[in-house]
Design a protein around this motif. Structure first.
Motif, PDB file in Angstrom:
ATOM      1  N   GLN A 291      -6.640  -2.000 -14.056  1.00  0.00           N
ATOM      2  CA  GLN A 291      -6.431  -2.173 -15.340  1.00  0.00           C
ATOM      3  C   GLN A 291      -6.497  -1.122 -16.379  1.00  0.00           C
ATOM      4  OE1 GLN A 291     -10.137  -4.609 -15.478  1.00  0.00           O
ATOM      5  NE2 GLN A 291      -8.904  -6.430 -16.228  1.00  0.00           N
ATOM      6  N   PRO A 292      -7.366  -0.066 -16.209  1.00  0.00           N
ATOM      7  CA  PRO A 292      -7.085   1.072 -17.033  1.00  0.00           C
ATOM      8  C   PRO A 292      -5.391   1.698 -16.779  1.00  0.00           C
ATOM      9  CG  PRO A 292      -8.793   1.783 -15.504  1.00  0.00           C
ATOM     10  CD  PRO A 292      -8.469   0.316 -15.334  1.00  0.00           C
TER      11      PRO A 292
ATOM     12  N   ASP B 186      -6.056  -8.711 -15.370  1.00  0.00           N
ATOM     13  CA  ASP B 186      -6.468  -9.269 -14.243  1.00  0.00           C
ATOM     14  C   ASP B 186      -7.973  -8.808 -13.886  1.00  0.00           C
ATOM     15  OD1 ASP B 186      -6.124 -10.158 -11.546  1.00  0.00           O
ATOM     16  OD2 ASP B 186      -6.388  -8.160 -10.642  1.00  0.00           O
ATOM     17  N   GLU B 187      -8.824  -9.739 -14.043  1.00  0.00           N
ATOM     18  CA  GLU B 187     -10.227  -9.205 -13.705  1.00  0.00           C
ATOM     19  C   GLU B 187     -10.505  -9.519 -12.336  1.00  0.00           C
ATOM     20  OE1 GLU B 187     -12.659  -8.173 -15.942  1.00  0.00           O
ATOM     21  OE2 GLU B 187     -11.253  -8.154 -17.681  1.00  0.00           O
ATOM     22  N   GLY B 188      -9.967 -10.364 -11.706  1.00  0.00           N
ATOM     23  CA  GLY B 188     -10.134 -10.606 -10.251  1.00  0.00           C
ATOM     24  C   GLY B 188     -10.317  -9.554  -9.398  1.00  0.00           C
ATOM     25  N   GLY B 189      -9.236  -8.714  -9.367  1.00  0.00           N
ATOM     26  CA  GLY B 189      -9.027  -7.642  -8.408  1.00  0.00           C
ATOM     27  C   GLY B 189      -9.772  -6.281  -9.051  1.00  0.00           C
ATOM     28  N   ARG B 190     -10.561  -6.408 -10.163  1.00  0.00           N
ATOM     29  CA  ARG B 190     -11.156  -5.389 -10.383  1.00  0.00           C
ATOM     30  C   ARG B 190     -12.083  -4.392  -9.340  1.00  0.00           C
ATOM     31  NH1 ARG B 190     -13.559  -4.888 -16.701  1.00  0.00           N
ATOM     32  NH2 ARG B 190     -13.843  -2.582 -16.681  1.00  0.00           N
TER      33      ARG B 190
ATOM     34  N   LEU C  39      -2.875  -5.349  -8.714  1.00  0.00           N
ATOM     35  CA  LEU C  39      -2.160  -4.261  -8.145  1.00  0.00           C
ATOM     36  C   LEU C  39      -0.674  -4.539  -8.028  1.00  0.00           C
ATOM     37  CD1 LEU C  39      -2.084  -1.319  -6.673  1.00  0.00           C
ATOM     38  CD2 LEU C  39      -2.332  -2.643  -4.476  1.00  0.00           C
ATOM     39  N   LYS C  40      -0.580  -5.743  -7.567  1.00  0.00           N
ATOM     40  CA  LYS C  40       1.272  -6.052  -7.406  1.00  0.00           C
ATOM     41  C   LYS C  40       1.842  -6.091  -8.838  1.00  0.00           C
ATOM     42  CE  LYS C  40       3.863 -10.354  -6.399  1.00  0.00           C
ATOM     43  NZ  LYS C  40       3.753 -11.779  -5.809  1.00  0.00           N
TER      44      LYS C  40
ATOM     45  N   SER D  33       0.630  -1.130  -0.043  1.00  0.00           N
ATOM     46  CA  SER D  33      -0.092   0.095   0.059  1.00  0.00           C
ATOM     47  C   SER D  33       0.746   1.206  -0.021  1.00  0.00           C
ATOM     48  CB  SER D  33      -0.858  -0.086   1.238  1.00  0.00           C
ATOM     49  OG  SER D  33      -1.790  -1.052   1.385  1.00  0.00           O
ATOM     50  N   VAL D  34       1.945   1.165   0.673  1.00  0.00           N
ATOM     51  CA  VAL D  34       2.875   2.486   0.578  1.00  0.00           C
ATOM     52  C   VAL D  34       3.409   2.488  -0.939  1.00  0.00           C
ATOM     53  CG1 VAL D  34       5.239   3.357   1.151  1.00  0.00           C
ATOM     54  CG2 VAL D  34       3.736   2.306   3.018  1.00  0.00           C
ATOM     55  N   ILE D  35       3.819   1.566  -1.256  1.00  0.00           N
ATOM     56  CA  ILE D  35       4.325   1.549  -2.952  1.00  0.00           C
ATOM     57  C   ILE D  35       3.321   2.145  -3.627  1.00  0.00           C
ATOM     58  CG2 ILE D  35       5.403   0.229  -4.806  1.00  0.00           C
ATOM     59  CD1 ILE D  35       6.489  -1.857  -2.689  1.00  0.00           C
ATOM     60  N   GLU D  36       2.185   1.473  -3.593  1.00  0.00           N
ATOM     61  CA  GLU D  36       0.981   1.954  -4.235  1.00  0.00           C
ATOM     62  C   GLU D  36       0.690   3.686  -4.337  1.00  0.00           C
ATOM     63  OE1 GLU D  36      -3.899   0.974  -4.594  1.00  0.00           O
ATOM     64  OE2 GLU D  36      -2.841   1.157  -2.715  1.00  0.00           O
ATOM     65  N   ILE D  37       1.018   4.151  -2.900  1.00  0.00           N
ATOM     66  CA  ILE D  37       0.831   5.560  -2.852  1.00  0.00           C
ATOM     67  C   ILE D  37       1.925   6.279  -3.614  1.00  0.00           C
ATOM     68  CG2 ILE D  37       1.206   7.564  -0.998  1.00  0.00           C
ATOM     69  CD1 ILE D  37      -1.564   6.281  -0.758  1.00  0.00           C
TER      70      ILE D  37
END
Length: 258
Positions: free
Chosen positions: A200-201, A189-193, A161-162, A125-129
């Motif tokens: 995805q976008p 990846d459809e599962g994490g949508r 996300l990963k 989550s930190v890397i995501e930010i």
């Protein structure tokens, strides 16, 4: 010093810490310094210093306590203090006030539940930010490599996300082949949508940007970008991505001119 970016971040931290000490009677300057210290510490992967800075902002600032609480929680969890992080994430919900505020909505949706929280998920989550706020290019190669090694989370809901983040890290490290592979995986990846609607976008956009620097046909890149505009809607930070897509089209048009 072989990493100029790293040296600059280190110098910035020293300067902001000195300014914070000197601004004991000036609350606004203190908050600016704390914000920069928090961000520089995240870039350095110094989670403990980051969460201390954001914790103070969540308590003292009037701007967006909800957002600061979220940053506090992910950084605190990234240190391994999961109990403390769980308590902070409960505060995120209480501090959520502005439904029309994109950042607060994101913080509210992304706050981690006590049943799913882990140190690995908080680090992700930190890397995501850092990715979403375009701070990854400010990270040194050594820190980027540490991030790549630290995304060992196995949760299927985080797979997209990963892969998006691994692609962004590979792109910063100029590993084009790896970046393309990761972005393609994330885009499929459809599962994490449901949990990560923007993945995805954003992955498709990132893939198009990487292909711009490879021998791919312009038509293929344009097709990917048009698909993002046509196939996806209602995801986090949608307006921000549309601005970037517009910029990519403008750049392609400019480079095509003789």
């Amino acid at each position: 010093c072989h990493q100029p970016v790293n040296c600059e971040i280190s110098s910035a931290l020293t300067s902001f810490s000195s300014a914070l000490d000197l601004a004991s009677d000036q609350r606004e300057i203190q908050h600016v310094c704390l914000y920069e210290i928090g961000w520089c510490s995240m870039i350095e992967l110094n989670y403990r210093e980051a969460y201390r800075a954001f914790d103070r902002l969540a308590t003292e600032s009037r701007w967006s306590q909800c957002y600061y609480a979220y940053l506090t929680g992910v950084c605190q969890g990234a240190t391994g203090d999961l109990e403390g992080a769980v308590a902070v994430f409960k505060d995120v919900q209480k501090l959520f006030k502005r439904k029309n505020n994109q950042i607060e909505m994101f913080s509210m949706k992304r706050k981690l539940k006590s049943s799913s929280i882990s140190k690995e998920l908080c680090i992700l989550s930190v890397i995501e930010i850092l990715y979403l706020w375009k701070a990854l290019p400010n990270c040194s190669n050594a820190k980027l490599q540490m991030m790549a090694q630290g995304t060992g989370i196995d949760d299927a809901s985080c797979a997209g996300l990963k892969n998006l983040l691994l692609g962004a890290i590979s792109k910063c490290l100029h590993n084009t082949k790896d970046a393309i592979q990761y972005f393609q995986l994330a885009a499929r990846d459809e599962g994490g949508r449901l949990s990560n609607s923007y993945v995805q976008p954003y992955s498709c956009y990132e893939l198009a940007c990487v292909l711009l620097n490879s021998p791919e046909s312009t038509n293929k890149i344009k097709f990917i970008l048009f698909s993002v505009q046509e196939d996806y809607a209602g995801y986090d930070f949608e307006n921000r991505l549309h601005v970037r897509i517009h910029s990519a089209f403008a750049s392609m048009t400019a480079s095509a001119q003789p």
